[in-house]
Write a protein that holds these residues in place. Structure first.
Motif, PDB file in Angstrom:
ATOM      1  N   GLY A 139       0.806  -1.210   0.000  1.00 39.22           N
ATOM      2  CA  GLY A 139       0.000   0.000   0.000  1.00 39.22           C
ATOM      3  C   GLY A 139       0.844   1.268   0.000  1.00 39.22           C
ATOM      4  O   GLY A 139       0.303   2.372  -0.020  1.00 39.22           O
ATOM      5  N   GLU A 165       0.965  -8.234   3.040  1.00 40.00           N
ATOM      6  CA  GLU A 165       0.218  -8.207   1.782  1.00 40.00           C
ATOM      7  C   GLU A 165      -1.271  -8.455   2.020  1.00 40.00           C
ATOM      8  O   GLU A 165      -2.117  -7.870   1.338  1.00 40.00           O
ATOM      9  CB  GLU A 165       0.802  -9.234   0.819  1.00 40.00           C
ATOM     10  N   ALA A 168      -2.762  -5.188   3.208  1.00 38.34           N
ATOM     11  CA  ALA A 168      -2.884  -4.238   2.100  1.00 38.34           C
ATOM     12  C   ALA A 168      -4.063  -4.589   1.199  1.00 38.34           C
ATOM     13  O   ALA A 168      -4.767  -3.705   0.699  1.00 38.34           O
ATOM     14  CB  ALA A 168      -1.583  -4.224   1.289  1.00 38.34           C
ATOM     15  N   THR A 169      -4.296  -5.879   1.007  1.00 37.95           N
ATOM     16  CA  THR A 169      -5.432  -6.314   0.190  1.00 37.95           C
ATOM     17  C   THR A 169      -6.751  -5.924   0.845  1.00 37.95           C
ATOM     18  O   THR A 169      -7.689  -5.463   0.178  1.00 37.95           O
ATOM     19  CB  THR A 169      -5.388  -7.836  -0.028  1.00 37.95           C
ATOM     20  N   VAL A 171      -7.277  -3.423   2.895  1.00 40.02           N
ATOM     21  CA  VAL A 171      -7.429  -1.970   2.776  1.00 40.02           C
ATOM     22  C   VAL A 171      -7.880  -1.593   1.368  1.00 40.02           C
ATOM     23  O   VAL A 171      -8.770  -0.753   1.177  1.00 40.02           O
ATOM     24  CB  VAL A 171      -6.099  -1.262   3.121  1.00 40.02           C
ATOM     25  N   ARG A 172      -7.269  -2.230   0.365  1.00 35.80           N
ATOM     26  CA  ARG A 172      -7.632  -1.921  -1.016  1.00 35.80           C
ATOM     27  C   ARG A 172      -9.084  -2.302  -1.293  1.00 35.80           C
ATOM     28  O   ARG A 172      -9.823  -1.561  -1.942  1.00 35.80           O
ATOM     29  CB  ARG A 172      -6.716  -2.668  -1.987  1.00 35.80           C
ATOM     30  N   ARG A 173      -9.500  -3.468  -0.801  1.00 38.35           N
ATOM     31  CA  ARG A 173     -10.890  -3.898  -1.005  1.00 38.35           C
ATOM     32  C   ARG A 173     -11.867  -2.916  -0.362  1.00 38.35           C
ATOM     33  O   ARG A 173     -12.916  -2.599  -0.934  1.00 38.35           O
ATOM     34  CB  ARG A 173     -11.104  -5.282  -0.406  1.00 38.35           C
ATOM     35  N   ALA A 175     -11.396   0.248   0.145  1.00 34.54           N
ATOM     36  CA  ALA A 175     -11.407   1.495  -0.622  1.00 34.54           C
ATOM     37  C   ALA A 175     -12.248   1.358  -1.890  1.00 34.54           C
ATOM     38  O   ALA A 175     -12.822   2.337  -2.381  1.00 34.54           O
ATOM     39  CB  ALA A 175      -9.973   1.896  -0.981  1.00 34.54           C
ATOM     40  N   GLU A 176     -12.326   0.143  -2.432  1.00 33.57           N
ATOM     41  CA  GLU A 176     -13.085  -0.093  -3.657  1.00 33.57           C
ATOM     42  C   GLU A 176     -14.573  -0.275  -3.388  1.00 33.57           C
ATOM     43  O   GLU A 176     -15.372  -0.354  -4.313  1.00 33.57           O
ATOM     44  CB  GLU A 176     -12.536  -1.338  -4.371  1.00 33.57           C
ATOM     45  N   ARG A 191     -19.141  -3.730  -4.430  1.00 35.96           N
ATOM     46  CA  ARG A 191     -17.719  -3.994  -4.177  1.00 35.96           C
ATOM     47  C   ARG A 191     -17.229  -5.092  -5.110  1.00 35.96           C
ATOM     48  O   ARG A 191     -18.032  -5.840  -5.694  1.00 35.96           O
ATOM     49  CB  ARG A 191     -17.518  -4.425  -2.719  1.00 35.96           C
TER      50      ARG A 191
END
Length: 349
Positions: A139, A165, A168-169, A171-173, A175-176, A191
């Protein structure tokens, strides 16, 4: 009896581990768990042992040396050390799924680090150097871990990087994920799909009429097998979105629609399935627009939809996009191509 952790390096040759364990056994030491870390210097054996109260650190060090061990580290352990390593890692991973901000604490618990520091800038040369570990944060930024002893091993580095990792995944999910408000005021969550959505997606298909499934799969009205749905949830190239509502008891999500963009060369094929009671409410149009935006950003040349000629609602949904289209009729099948004028370099995950 007292719990101890012992870490020692032995030559990675047949029989050497048995010599070390025999030396410990002669002193009444019971080995509860053992992990073997392969390194360039030899096999690093990590033991959790139960030793007689009369034995101290010096006695255990002497036993390891007589068993041909070297670079020995010995420390008292607690009862929580009885949990095996896979169980501990899974527990920490579960915690990160719920709270990705706890990455630093999870790393400290996993490795017994004295300090864990996160910096916003990336640090070149990620890896381990004796008692220091550098981890890249996908991230952005990096983690630095330090402990006085024992030295870090490649296996520990791999576990730590996997946890980073994972966080980070998550967090990314998050945000999406967006909240979608339909024209009638209904709210849904949209989502990216994940493998764990399989059960809910099966329920979606079973909750749709045969006609809706027939239109989605161009002739097949039965519920697709789980293996096919699993591939659709996480396509090798492309994106699958799900629209969800919270169940009445507030404990679970119900998937009421899914939309796919499946990459083929420089084109993306799009398909939608919306549960009957959510049709004609603007949900299909909203999902299609999100896929169109993703395709623009990713660099596809065009989107392609295969629609049955009698499927007027879907054809009207495409027209509402207000984008130029090319239409090709082949009997009962209509192929609609939407050229994408904004081109960026394609990314192939």
């Amino acid at each position: 009896m007292t719990l101890w952790r012992i870490r020692a390096t032995v030559d990675d040759r047949p029989g050497y581990l048995s010599v070390l364990t025999a030396s410990l056994a002669l002193r009444g030491v019971n080995i509860l768990t053992v992990q073997v870390h392969t390194t360039e210097r030899g096999a690093v054996d990590d033991f959790l042992v139960d030793a007689p109260d009369a034995l101290g650190e010096a006695d255990l060090l002497a036993a390891v040396e007589r068993g041909r061990g070297r670079d020995c580290w010995v420390a008292r352990s607690e009862a929580r050390g009885l949990a095996d390593q896979p169980t501990r890692v899974l527990g920490l991973a579960s915690r990160l799924v719920r709270d990705p901000d706890a990455t630093g604490e999870a790393l400290r618990a996993l490795l017994g680090a004295d300090t864990v520091t996160w910096r916003p800038e990336a640090v070149p040369g990620a890896g381990i150097t004796d008692t220091t570990m550098l981890l890249a944060d996908p991230g952005g930024g990096s983690f630095t871990l330090r402990r006085a002893a024992p030295s870090f091993t490649p296996a520990e580095y791999a576990r730590a990087q996997a946890l980073v990792e994972l966080a980070a995944t998550v967090v990314r999910r998050a945000a999406e994920q967006v909240t979608l408000v339909l024209p009638d005021g209904a709210e849904l969550t949209v989502r990216p799909a994940v493998a764990d959505d399989l059960s809910a997606v099966l329920d979606l298909h079973e909750g749709c009429s045969a006609r809706s499934r027939h239109r989605r799969y161009l002739g097949g009205a039965s519920v697709p097998p789980p293996a096919r749905l699993r591939r659709l949830l996480e396509p090798a190239r492309g994106l699958t979105l799900v629209a969800t509502t919270t169940c009445a008891d507030g404990t679970a999500e119900s998937v009421v629609a899914m939309a796919h963009l499946l990459g083929e060369g420089d084109e993306g094929e799009v398909a939608l399935l919306v549960r009957d009671d959510w049709q004609r409410r603007g949900l299909g149009s909203a999902l299609l627009r999100r896929l169109l935006r993703h395709a623009d950003q990713t660099g596809y040349a065009a989107l392609v939809l295969h629609v049955q000629a009698e499927n007027g609602p879907m054809l009207r949904t495409v027209r509402r996009l207000d984008r130029p289209t090319d239409t090709d009729h082949d009997g009962p099948l209509v192929t609609v191509t939407i050229p994408l004028t904004t081109r960026t370099p394609a990314h192939y995950p």
